[in-house]
Write an enzyme that holds these catalytic residues in place. Sequence first.
Site, PDB file in Angstrom:
ATOM      1  N   SER A  76       0.806  -1.222   0.000  1.00 22.35           N
ATOM      2  CA  SER A  76       0.000   0.000   0.000  1.00 22.35           C
ATOM      3  C   SER A  76       0.844   1.279   0.000  1.00 22.35           C
ATOM      4  CB  SER A  76      -0.928   0.003   1.219  1.00 22.35           C
ATOM      5  OG  SER A  76      -1.607   1.225   1.303  1.00 22.35           O
ATOM      6  N   THR A 129       6.631 -14.089   5.345  1.00 23.16           N
ATOM      7  CA  THR A 129       7.458 -13.742   4.181  1.00 23.16           C
ATOM      8  C   THR A 129       8.350 -14.916   3.810  1.00 23.16           C
ATOM      9  OG1 THR A 129       9.316 -12.389   3.397  1.00 23.16           O
ATOM     10  CG2 THR A 129       9.102 -12.565   5.775  1.00 23.16           C
ATOM     11  N   ASP A 131      11.220 -14.554   2.611  1.00 24.49           N
ATOM     12  CA  ASP A 131      12.621 -14.097   2.677  1.00 24.49           C
ATOM     13  C   ASP A 131      13.357 -14.505   3.956  1.00 24.49           C
ATOM     14  OD1 ASP A 131      12.070 -12.865   0.275  1.00 24.49           O
ATOM     15  OD2 ASP A 131      11.657 -10.910   1.186  1.00 24.49           O
ATOM     16  N   HIS A 255       8.526 -15.619  -9.632  1.00 30.03           N
ATOM     17  CA  HIS A 255       7.389 -15.741  -8.705  1.00 30.03           C
ATOM     18  C   HIS A 255       6.888 -17.162  -8.494  1.00 30.03           C
ATOM     19  CE1 HIS A 255       7.468 -11.427  -9.175  1.00 30.03           C
ATOM     20  NE2 HIS A 255       6.767 -11.369  -8.055  1.00 30.03           N
ATOM     21  N   GLN A 257       8.411 -19.176  -7.061  1.00 31.79           N
ATOM     22  CA  GLN A 257       8.918 -19.464  -5.713  1.00 31.79           C
ATOM     23  C   GLN A 257       7.921 -19.081  -4.617  1.00 31.79           C
ATOM     24  OE1 GLN A 257      13.375 -18.112  -5.458  1.00 31.79           O
ATOM     25  NE2 GLN A 257      12.416 -17.042  -7.145  1.00 31.79           N
TER      26      GLN A 257
HETATM   27  O1  F6P Z   1       9.365 -10.109  -0.028  1.00 33.03           O
HETATM   28  C1  F6P Z   1       8.982 -11.190  -0.786  1.00 33.03           C
HETATM   29  C2  F6P Z   1       9.466 -11.051  -2.209  1.00 33.03           C
HETATM   30  O2  F6P Z   1       9.051 -12.193  -2.924  1.00 33.03           O
HETATM   31  C3  F6P Z   1      10.962 -10.814  -2.372  1.00 33.03           C
HETATM   32  O3  F6P Z   1      11.712 -11.999  -2.265  1.00 33.03           O
HETATM   33  C4  F6P Z   1      11.004 -10.175  -3.740  1.00 33.03           C
HETATM   34  O4  F6P Z   1      12.140  -9.358  -3.868  1.00 33.03           O
HETATM   35  C5  F6P Z   1       9.752  -9.367  -3.770  1.00 33.03           C
HETATM   36  O5  F6P Z   1       8.870  -9.922  -2.821  1.00 33.03           O
HETATM   37  C6  F6P Z   1       9.056  -9.318  -5.110  1.00 33.03           C
HETATM   38  O6  F6P Z   1       7.965  -8.474  -5.000  1.00 33.03           O
HETATM   39  P1  F6P Z   1       6.813  -8.320  -6.077  1.00 33.03           P
HETATM   40  O7  F6P Z   1       5.966  -9.560  -6.027  1.00 33.03           O
HETATM   41  O8  F6P Z   1       6.050  -7.120  -5.628  1.00 33.03           O
HETATM   42  O9  F6P Z   1       7.479  -8.180  -7.391  1.00 33.03           O
END
Ligand code: F6P
Length: 325
Positions: A76, A129, A131, A255, A257
């Site tokens: 947001s 998350t 990460d 993505h 992942q």
């Molecule tokens: O924080 C999770 C994450 O998947 C990170 O590993 C990656 O850098 C980021 O989000 C990608 O974000 P978005 O889906 O907004 O491109």
Amino acid sequence: MSRIRTVGVLTSGGDAPGMNAAIRAVTRAGIYNGFNIKGIYRGWDGLINGEIRDFTTENVSGIIMMGGTILKTARSNEFMKPEGRKKAYENMQKEGIDALVVIGGNGSLTGARVFAEEYDVCCIGLPGTIDNDLYGTDSTIGYDTTMNTIMECVDRIRDTAQSHERIFFIEVMGRDAGFLAQNSAIASGAEAAIIPEDSTDVDQLARFMKRGIRKSKKSCIVIVSESKKCGALYYADRVKKEFPDYDVRVSILGHLQRGGRPTAHDRVLAARTGVGAIEAILQGQRNVMVGVRYNEVVYVPFNEAIRSDKPFDKKLIKVLDELSI
Ligand code: F6P
């Protein structure tokens, strides 16, 4: 402090497998302990725009095994501004929400901390998350599932790498942290990982090549953390230039992942921290993230949780180096 009767739950930032299990746990534990639960859709944006629904146990039936988040999620921009947070607070009051459970990563919990301070509201965070970059919890919800997804992908890429005797650079997510890269490299038997936590003054690729990139193997896999300013393509180009006879390929996992059914580990972590969030509210705790450390549920103040220096065990670098000869 007035008694808390109604708890709102939202997911924010990048989705992570296990978020649904966490929503379920917060909702069920909340209802079990006599709270009203409200689901807030699309993260902080949903609180600003009033996208809020009463939740019963049925709203969270059959979701424990689902990836993504039934509450949807968003990053947001509105909530970063004071006017956005004011609208969010007004909607909280209008809906009679006394406390919030925020499931998300670093950015989402930073938002929760600012909001809690500005309006003196009770916010409890859950570490959601892939990460694994939140301080004070051994693991975050989604990290284990993503580790397993990366491992499966690398196993598959290795089949073709070996068949063609190629060198693969595989880029994985992790934002500014190398937990996913280093540990997935160990789990998949990769030959090297390039991560931000390794000494920045040393060229990690040069070090790896000096060891003899193809001394004992014809094919090899290098996992590159996306957090490195130069991604997998850059490293692949360098190798191609220095060793024109090597057959080099790049794979950016992206993505994929973030999707998929959460592992047992992530479901249990989500359940324990979800129940822990309701317990925190009952205990009168405020503005903490619920984590699990040394197998105990712990409460970590937001300021601590969002620190950027979550310890990275440097011995993991040695483990990979010794096992990838
Ligand atoms: O924080 C999770 C994450 O998947 C990170 O590993 C990656 O850098 C980021 O989000 C990608 O974000 P978005 O889906 O907004 O491109």
